[in-house]
Design a protein around this motif. Structure first.
Motif, mmCIF file in Angstrom:
data_model
loop_
_atom_site.group_PDB
_atom_site.id
_atom_site.type_symbol
_atom_site.label_atom_id
_atom_site.label_comp_id
_atom_site.label_asym_id
_atom_site.label_seq_id
_atom_site.Cartn_x
_atom_site.Cartn_y
_atom_site.Cartn_z
ATOM 1 N N ARG A 272 0.782 -1.046 0.209
ATOM 2 C CA ARG A 272 -0.059 -0.164 0.203
ATOM 3 C C ARG A 272 0.450 1.358 0.089
ATOM 4 O O ARG A 272 1.841 1.266 0.619
ATOM 5 C CB ARG A 272 -0.444 -0.021 1.640
ATOM 6 C CG ARG A 272 -1.766 -1.129 1.440
ATOM 7 C CD ARG A 272 -3.423 -1.517 -0.046
ATOM 8 N NE ARG A 272 -4.315 -1.870 0.315
ATOM 9 C CZ ARG A 272 -4.063 -3.180 -0.618
ATOM 10 N NH1 ARG A 272 -3.458 -3.055 -1.244
ATOM 11 N NH2 ARG A 272 -5.322 -3.646 -0.135
ATOM 12 N N LYS A 273 0.138 2.003 -0.455
ATOM 13 C CA LYS A 273 1.439 3.941 -0.572
ATOM 14 C C LYS A 273 0.140 4.442 -0.352
ATOM 15 O O LYS A 273 -0.585 4.542 0.636
ATOM 16 C CB LYS A 273 0.876 4.044 -2.712
ATOM 17 C CG LYS A 273 2.351 3.266 -3.547
ATOM 18 C CD LYS A 273 1.592 3.498 -4.752
ATOM 19 C CE LYS A 273 2.494 2.098 -5.757
ATOM 20 N NZ LYS A 273 2.686 2.891 -6.808
ATOM 21 N N LEU A 274 1.187 5.821 0.498
ATOM 22 C CA LEU A 274 1.201 6.799 1.116
ATOM 23 C C LEU A 274 1.419 8.159 0.480
ATOM 24 O O LEU A 274 2.338 7.910 -0.067
ATOM 25 C CB LEU A 274 1.833 6.733 2.583
ATOM 26 C CG LEU A 274 0.970 7.316 3.560
ATOM 27 C CD1 LEU A 274 -0.015 7.954 4.034
ATOM 28 C CD2 LEU A 274 2.501 7.600 4.709
ATOM 29 N N TRP A 291 4.765 0.767 7.877
ATOM 30 C CA TRP A 291 3.843 1.143 7.871
ATOM 31 C C TRP A 291 3.925 1.874 10.001
ATOM 32 O O TRP A 291 3.335 2.684 10.455
ATOM 33 C CB TRP A 291 2.287 0.828 7.815
ATOM 34 C CG TRP A 291 2.068 1.302 6.414
ATOM 35 C CD1 TRP A 291 2.824 0.149 5.508
ATOM 36 C CD2 TRP A 291 1.577 2.350 5.984
ATOM 37 N NE1 TRP A 291 1.938 0.835 3.466
ATOM 38 C CE2 TRP A 291 1.448 1.803 4.291
ATOM 39 C CE3 TRP A 291 0.622 3.173 6.951
ATOM 40 C CZ2 TRP A 291 0.317 2.839 3.578
ATOM 41 C CZ3 TRP A 291 0.425 4.105 5.506
ATOM 42 C CH2 TRP A 291 0.166 3.812 4.649
ATOM 43 N N PRO A 297 -0.502 9.763 8.804
ATOM 44 C CA PRO A 297 -1.080 10.003 7.190
ATOM 45 C C PRO A 297 -2.052 10.886 6.587
ATOM 46 O O PRO A 297 -2.662 11.101 7.172
ATOM 47 C CB PRO A 297 -1.547 8.141 6.927
ATOM 48 C CG PRO A 297 -2.358 8.163 8.727
ATOM 49 C CD PRO A 297 -1.805 9.015 9.562
ATOM 50 N N LYS A 299 -3.909 12.216 2.410
ATOM 51 C CA LYS A 299 -4.248 11.696 1.169
ATOM 52 C C LYS A 299 -4.378 12.751 1.033
ATOM 53 O O LYS A 299 -4.834 13.748 0.936
ATOM 54 C CB LYS A 299 -5.305 11.110 1.800
ATOM 55 C CG LYS A 299 -5.609 10.201 -0.082
ATOM 56 C CD LYS A 299 -4.750 9.079 -0.447
ATOM 57 C CE LYS A 299 -5.162 8.462 -1.711
ATOM 58 N NZ LYS A 299 -3.795 7.679 -1.997
ATOM 59 N N ASP A 315 -10.185 6.458 0.901
ATOM 60 C CA ASP A 315 -8.490 6.520 0.904
ATOM 61 C C ASP A 315 -7.762 6.390 2.407
ATOM 62 O O ASP A 315 -6.384 6.283 2.472
ATOM 63 C CB ASP A 315 -7.858 7.492 -0.158
ATOM 64 C CG ASP A 315 -8.724 7.085 -1.598
ATOM 65 O OD1 ASP A 315 -9.021 6.053 -2.209
ATOM 66 O OD2 ASP A 315 -8.594 8.294 -2.691
ATOM 67 N N ARG A 318 -7.819 3.796 4.276
ATOM 68 C CA ARG A 318 -7.107 2.995 4.454
ATOM 69 C C ARG A 318 -5.893 2.640 4.231
ATOM 70 O O ARG A 318 -5.368 1.824 5.144
ATOM 71 C CB ARG A 318 -7.395 2.723 2.608
ATOM 72 C CG ARG A 318 -6.513 1.277 1.852
ATOM 73 C CD ARG A 318 -6.249 1.354 0.484
ATOM 74 N NE ARG A 318 -7.816 1.591 -0.724
ATOM 75 C CZ ARG A 318 -7.749 2.564 -1.016
ATOM 76 N NH1 ARG A 318 -7.256 3.428 -1.520
ATOM 77 N NH2 ARG A 318 -8.737 3.320 -1.898
ATOM 78 N N CYS A 319 -5.847 4.100 4.550
ATOM 79 C CA CYS A 319 -4.374 3.989 5.173
ATOM 80 C C CYS A 319 -4.345 3.857 7.077
ATOM 81 O O CYS A 319 -2.957 3.272 6.958
ATOM 82 C CB CYS A 319 -3.785 5.803 4.855
ATOM 83 S SG CYS A 319 -2.735 5.931 3.301
ATOM 84 N N GLN A 322 -3.733 0.509 7.901
ATOM 85 C CA GLN A 322 -2.427 0.049 7.716
ATOM 86 C C GLN A 322 -1.245 0.375 8.993
ATOM 87 O O GLN A 322 -0.961 -0.222 9.672
ATOM 88 C CB GLN A 322 -1.553 0.989 6.554
ATOM 89 C CG GLN A 322 -2.362 0.578 5.142
ATOM 90 C CD GLN A 322 -1.821 -1.851 5.070
ATOM 91 O OE1 GLN A 322 -1.203 -2.116 4.727
ATOM 92 N NE2 GLN A 322 -3.628 -1.578 4.777
#
Length: 787
Positions: A272-274, A291, A297, A299, A315, A318-319, A322
């Protein structure tokens, strides 16, 4: 009717333009309410609008010729009969429209016919009371549950599958709460004064960082992600530099921002990207990040219109998942979204996500400065870490008052962390009493609904009654933070009221979010380590987008009835490994038999487990004082003869192992748990090629996210014919467990005689299953099976 026959009927009888009238009505209602004509509009329509839409849709679908050809799905008549029941339910005053929301969304989005008819079946099944089953364990009225990302087992977590369940899990996310900034930033010492000082510096000189009317220097007008990320990094570093004379240097000096939108962070199985985040040092800024290092975090979206549930909100959720999954002491997570120049600050906890109002960073420069400095200066407790997990001298520990004395329990390692945002969020650590490394303990941390009975009380009762092969009770308590019971609404959220949210709609009915069970499978000033209280003996709606539809509802609700979770901790004096880590086939068979014996002992004590899964069946192959094999987790257990389930309102179990009858709505009995033992063994033989050696994705991945009816059909298709079952086993059992095929087939024959589900309770099934496992062990020439 077989699935193939059903699919052929649907293909030969297309819906075509039959729903054009519904679409005209939907567009008309949306235009009159000044909302976009999209599925998201359902979050903004009132009950009357939704009722009109549902009634119109069902009336059209019911008169289609295909409704006479498809079965009802309830076992009685055709689908047309099922529609009559559903239409009657819709007309009632207490009907929860979230049951038909997936159908509405599918039709509005013009999904394929197959998907629409699947959602029709789902709506009928979920909104009607199932026929009274022959298996009756208690008078508990079953209700549907929500899926939850923590229920995934052996999943590769493809994003398209996770997102669908995560959206359901997060449910309503409330934005624009009054006092949000005060609640989460108010305890940061000196922040208000420092922010004002730093912002004044930003406006000084001939080339100021911030100009009134123009905003921040260097802000990319097109707000392209790459340009905004570069600007965000630069301005944060400048604010940090300007604040060095104002704030807590020990915190700010070692915290900085990273922007790595194209580099997946290490941490979980799925990459997964941040976009952007705040981290602590001492790593170099170009190093690889994990993570577990992410404190806050963020977005970014270039389009301001993406500030909504289906885009930026999901979005950032989702972060946050993690972050929660990789940080085992996180009580809540602070986060932010930036859509164009519009920023929101988020707080995610075990009830879901709440947020501040939206503000334009180029118009409200002072607020932006205060926010960034807050991220840089917050201490760990203000960022959401649990202050009751104390770190000192290179070790972590908790302290409890047990039997009149203070005990320190040293944490050895994390055993399991539920991979979710919303829910019980079970975390387990292996631990020991300080000075006694030979007696292992397990600390279990959960966030339970406040109306539910305490697992610790039930486990203490079972232990005192001599139930064997069950993890034994040591101690339990309600966690306290800042001298207060650690619940979400009062403590974590500082009393913030979701009814003040800008998108809260009070006219909609309210029900606590209910989620499927799984266990491993949180502001103010800095405080000293908190004491615990020993346990007593005795997108725009309040509802999730997929709430339970048969729970009681009300049209008006006081705040005390809003859902809440409380932080509880249970210590168990048995330690083992999950059964799939058994050192041999013989050890696996032995452990499974021992767990069935334990379940029978628990059942005879009048307690029904209801969550048999690969993570709740333990094996102990070490020489310690624990059982050689045993059950854990009574979080969803109930007393079988009581009239209510201590607040439990969901179908219980972990999806992959749920009995077919439970999936179809039957009342949970011990027979369903015995069937779950079969599915545990089947699952292990398919997914592990040796002790704990997970082979990765299999064709059964979909069991983690299929709807109830489809999953029930999938399972029935596996067990209803011996020849077919043997073919499935030959094709899917790993080489390590292939020798068990005839024995798993014999077990299938006992659990499903003649390939059919048992319709009557039969306590002899305990003995019959144990005999099959004993015979399998003997064939494997293993040592004597241990109980």
């Amino acid at each position: 009717m077989t699935d193939r026959e059903r699919e052929e009927i649907i293909r030969s009888s297309p819906i075509g333009n039959s729903l054009d009238g519904f679409h005209v009505l939907f567009n008309s209602i949306c235009q009159s309410r000044s909302v976009p004509c999209s599925p998201e509009a359902l979050d903004q329509l009132n009950d009357e609008d939704v009722q009109d839409l549902v009634s119109s849709l069902l009336a059209v679908l019911r008169v289609l010729p295909i409704a006479r050809r498809l079965p009802s799905g309830t076992g009685r008549g055709t689908l047309r009969n099922g529609f009559l029941t559903l239409i009657s339910a819709v007309a009632s005053n207490d009907f929860n429209y979230e049951c038909v929301r997936p159908l509405l969304e599918g039709v509005i989005s013009k999904k394929p016919d197959e998907e629409i008819w699947t959602q029709v079946y789902h709506a009928i099944t979920e909104s009607t009371t199932p026929p009274r089953p022959m298996l009756m364990a208690s008078s508990l009225q079953q209700t549907p549950w929500l899926r939850n990302t923590s229920s995934f087992v052996n999943s590769v977590e493809y994003r398209k599958h996770v997102d669908a369940v995560l959206k359901e899990e997060l449910g309503a996310m409330y934005v624009g709460l009054h006092r949000f900034h005060e609640a989460y930033f108010g305890g940061v010492v000196g922040l208000t004064t420092a922010a004002q000082t730093v912002f004044e510096k930003c406006t000084e000189g001939s080339n100021p960082l911030f100009r009134n009317g123009n905003g921040w220097i260097g802000w990319p007008q097109q707000a392209k992600e790459k340009d905004v990320l570069r600007w965000f990094e630069d301005v944060t570093e400048q604010l940090l530099h300007l604040s060095r004379e104002c704030g807590p240097l020990t915190t700010a000096a070692r915290r900085f921002i990273i922007a790595l939108p194209n580099q997946p962070l290490e941490g979980l199985t799925a990459e997964r990207k941040l976009d952007v985040g705040f981290v602590n040092g001492p790593q170099a800024k170009n190093s690889r990040y994990h993570w577990s290092q992410i404190l806050v975090p963020g977005k970014l979206k270039s389009n301001p219109d993406d500030d909504k549930a289906s885009k930026a909100w999901l979005d950032i959720g989702r972060c946050v998942r993690q972050v929660f999954c990789t940080q085992d002491t996180r009580r809540f997570v602070i986060a932010f979204t930036l859509c164009g120049p519009f920023m929101r600050i988020w707080a995610f906890d075990r009830l879901g996500g709440i947020a501040s109002d939206q503000f334009d960073i180029n118009r409200d420069g002072l607020r932006f400065v205060s926010t960034i400095l807050g991220f840089l200066w917050m201490n760990e407790e203000q960022l959401g870490f649990d202050p009751t997990i104390i770190t000192s001298g290179g070790k972590r520990y908790i302290e409890i008052d047990h039997n009149g004395s203070r005990e320190r329990l040293v944490i050895d390692t994390a055993i399991r962390r539920s991979l979710c945002v919303v829910g019980r969020a079970t975390t387990c650590w292996k631990a020991h009493r300080e000075g006694d490394t030979n007696t292992p303990l397990v600390i279990k941390d959960t966030w339970q609904y406040t109306e539910r009975g305490e697992e610790g009380e039930l486990l203490r009762e079972a232990t005192n009654r001599g139930v064997f092969n069950l993890g034994r009770y040591y101690y339990h308590y309600t966690v306290q933070v800042s001298g207060t019971d650690d619940d979400v609404r009062s403590n974590v959220r500082r009393g913030l009221d979701i009814t003040t949210a800008g998108n809260y709609l009070p006219e909609r009915s309210t029900t606590p979010r209910i989620s499927i069970a799984t266990v491993s499978s949180r502001e103010g000033c800095i405080t000293t380590p908190s004491r615990m209280r020993p346990a007593s003996r005795t997108d725009a709606l309040l509802l999730s987008s997929k709430r339970s539809c048969s729970a009681s509802t009300t049209t008006k609700m006081d705040r005390s009835a809003l859902p809440n979770r409380i932080h509880r901790r249970l210590i168990i004096r048995d330690y083992g490994k999950p059964i799939y880590e058994a050192s041999s086939c013989a050890a696996l068979l032995s452990a499974l038999k021992g767990c069935i014996i334990g379940h029978e002992s628990l059942h005879k004590a009048g307690i029904l487990h209801r969550d048999i899964s690969i993570n709740n069946l333990m094996i102990n192959e070490d020489s310690n004082s624990s059982w050689s094999s045993f059950l854990i987790d009574l979080d969803l257990a109930i007393k079988e003869q009581q009239e209510s389930a201590s607040g439990t309102k969901e179908k219980a179990g972990t999806r992959a192992f749920m009995a077919i009858g439970v999936l179809l709505g039957e009342q949970h009995s011990f027979m369903h748990d015995l069937e779950s033992f079969f599915w545990v063994l089947f699952w292990i033989c398919v997914h592990y090629n040796g002790p704990g050696k997970n082979i990765g994705r299999t064709e059964f991945e979909s069991w983690n996210y299929e709807d109830d009816a489809k999953l029930a059909r999938s399972k029935k298709g596996i067990i209803d014919d011996e020849v077919d079952f043997l073919k499935v086993a030959e094709d899917n059992f790993t080489a390590y467990y292939r020798s068990l095929i005839p024995w798993v087939n014999r077990l299938r024959g006992e659990v499903f005689p003649d390939g059919r589900r048992r319709r009557k309770e039969d306590s002899d099934l305990y003995y019959k299953m144990q005999q099959v496992l004993q015979a399998a062990w003997e064939m494997d020439q293993a040592p004597d099976v241990r109980d």
